[in-house]
Design a protein around this motif. Structure first.
Motif, PDB file in Angstrom:
ATOM      1  N   TRP A  25       0.829  -1.188   0.000  1.00 15.73           N
ATOM      2  CA  TRP A  25       0.000   0.000   0.000  1.00 15.73           C
ATOM      3  C   TRP A  25       0.872   1.250   0.000  1.00 15.73           C
ATOM      4  CZ3 TRP A  25      -4.213  -1.261   4.248  1.00 15.73           C
ATOM      5  CH2 TRP A  25      -4.998  -2.329   3.789  1.00 15.73           C
ATOM      6  N   TYR A  67      -3.921   5.282   3.380  1.00 14.10           N
ATOM      7  CA  TYR A  67      -3.201   4.596   2.316  1.00 14.10           C
ATOM      8  C   TYR A  67      -4.011   4.654   1.028  1.00 14.10           C
ATOM      9  CZ  TYR A  67      -0.213   2.538   5.942  1.00 14.10           C
ATOM     10  OH  TYR A  67       0.663   2.349   6.976  1.00 14.10           O
ATOM     11  N   THR A 126      -4.389   2.140  -2.558  1.00 15.87           N
ATOM     12  CA  THR A 126      -4.042   0.847  -3.112  1.00 15.87           C
ATOM     13  C   THR A 126      -4.926   0.553  -4.316  1.00 15.87           C
ATOM     14  OG1 THR A 126      -3.792  -1.530  -2.618  1.00 15.87           O
ATOM     15  CG2 THR A 126      -5.641  -0.386  -1.601  1.00 15.87           C
TER      16      THR A 126
END
Length: 305
Positions: free
Chosen positions: A177, A242, A244
């Motif tokens: 991530w 994060y 991703t």
């Protein structure tokens, strides 16, 4: 001289194979270009839906080709079979996605805390497209989440927040991530991870032949007086954000992890959201469920309810 009847050629079977190749190539190219970052998700979805429409016609032509083969012996059995297989390669995954679209709630923002979801440190960039999108952080959307995913709840661990934070960062690094922002992390991890200087000192010591180097001899220093130093308390919370993408389709997701220390325990909340459309097909709930399971294994023995 024996009579050999001339078998007719099935035009439907020939078109079935040709259009099947076009539809399958269109769907694969759209997915590959999106996965490579060269095509936006809404455009890739439009191309795949177009391929699905063509695949429906391909399947119909293949059925006509089989019918002609059975009744008048027309050539085209292999072409009809090839077209049918290529059409099913497109329609079966789309059918599975359609079933999740119908069975799962139309939400795109999932949180373990439905009453007070963690706030984004940096608001995800949403680009408007032809796919409709509504606000996912509403009481109605949270109620749909509670009904569909009652098992998506936070975790309480019998341990200090710094230990849980290191486990969270380790799992995020394993999943590759990309960290966007954080709050209260530097003060907690400061001094917990080994520094590069100590590693270099160990390498130099192991590479030496056992002889002391006078130039590198340590110099005595006065012992600091730490009795009068006022040490500030460590933060009792930390938030990490994060970014991703899913492994196969490359769908972008934003993830938020909030850690709160309560007496001798640490509570972990998560939030995950997709950026396109108003339906996540359950991938955000799967991400939270998988991450918390990995965190339970990482902190085995101290997980609580």
């Amino acid at each position: 001289m024996p009579f050999r009847p001339q078998r007719p050629q099935s035009i439907a079977a020939a078109w079935s194979r040709s259009l099947g190749r076009f539809a399958l190539l269109l769907a694969l190219m759209a997915l590959l270009l999106h996965r490579a970052g060269m095509l936006q998700l809404p455009n890739a979805v439009a191309a795949v839906l177009l391929a699905a429409v063509v695949a429906v016609f391909v399947l119909g032509l293949a059925i006509i080709g089989f019918f002609m083969l059975w009744h008048i012996g027309a050539k085209g059995g292999h072409a009809s079979f090839s077209g049918m297989v290529m059409a099913l390669m497109i329609l079966v995954p789309i059918g599975l996605a359609a079933s999740r679209f119908v069975l799962l709630p139309r939400i795109h923002d999932i949180s373990t805390d439905v009453k007070q979801p963690p706030e984004w440190l940096e608001e995800p960039e949403i680009v408007r497209s032809w796919i409709p999108r509504s606000d996912g952080d509403t009481p109605a959307a949270r109620e749909l989440q509670t009904q569909a995913y009652p098992q998506i709840t936070g975790r309480r661990y019998e341990g200090a927040i710094d230990r849980v934070l290191l486990a969270v960062r380790a799992i995020a690094q394993q999943n590759k991530w990309t960290q966007v922002a954080n709050v209260g992390v530097e003060a907690l991890v400061d001094g917990l991870e080994p520094s590069s200087g100590s590693e270099e000192t160990q390498e130099e010591a192991s590479a030496s032949n056992g002889e002391a180097d006078p130039a590198r001899a340590p110099l005595p220093a006065p012992r600091p007086n730490i009795e009068d130093v006022q040490l500030g308390p460590l933060p009792s919370f930390a938030v990490l954000q994060y970014r991703t993408r899913t492994l196969v389709l490359g769908i972008p997701q934003d993830v938020l992890i909030r850690l709160s220390e309560e007496e001798e325990t640490t509570f972990v909340d998560m939030r995950a959201a997709t950026r396109d459309g108003e339906h996540d097909f359950g991938i955000n709930a799967d991400l939270i469920r998988t991450f918390l399971q990995d965190l339970d294994l990482q902190l085995l023995g101290i997980a609580g309810g």
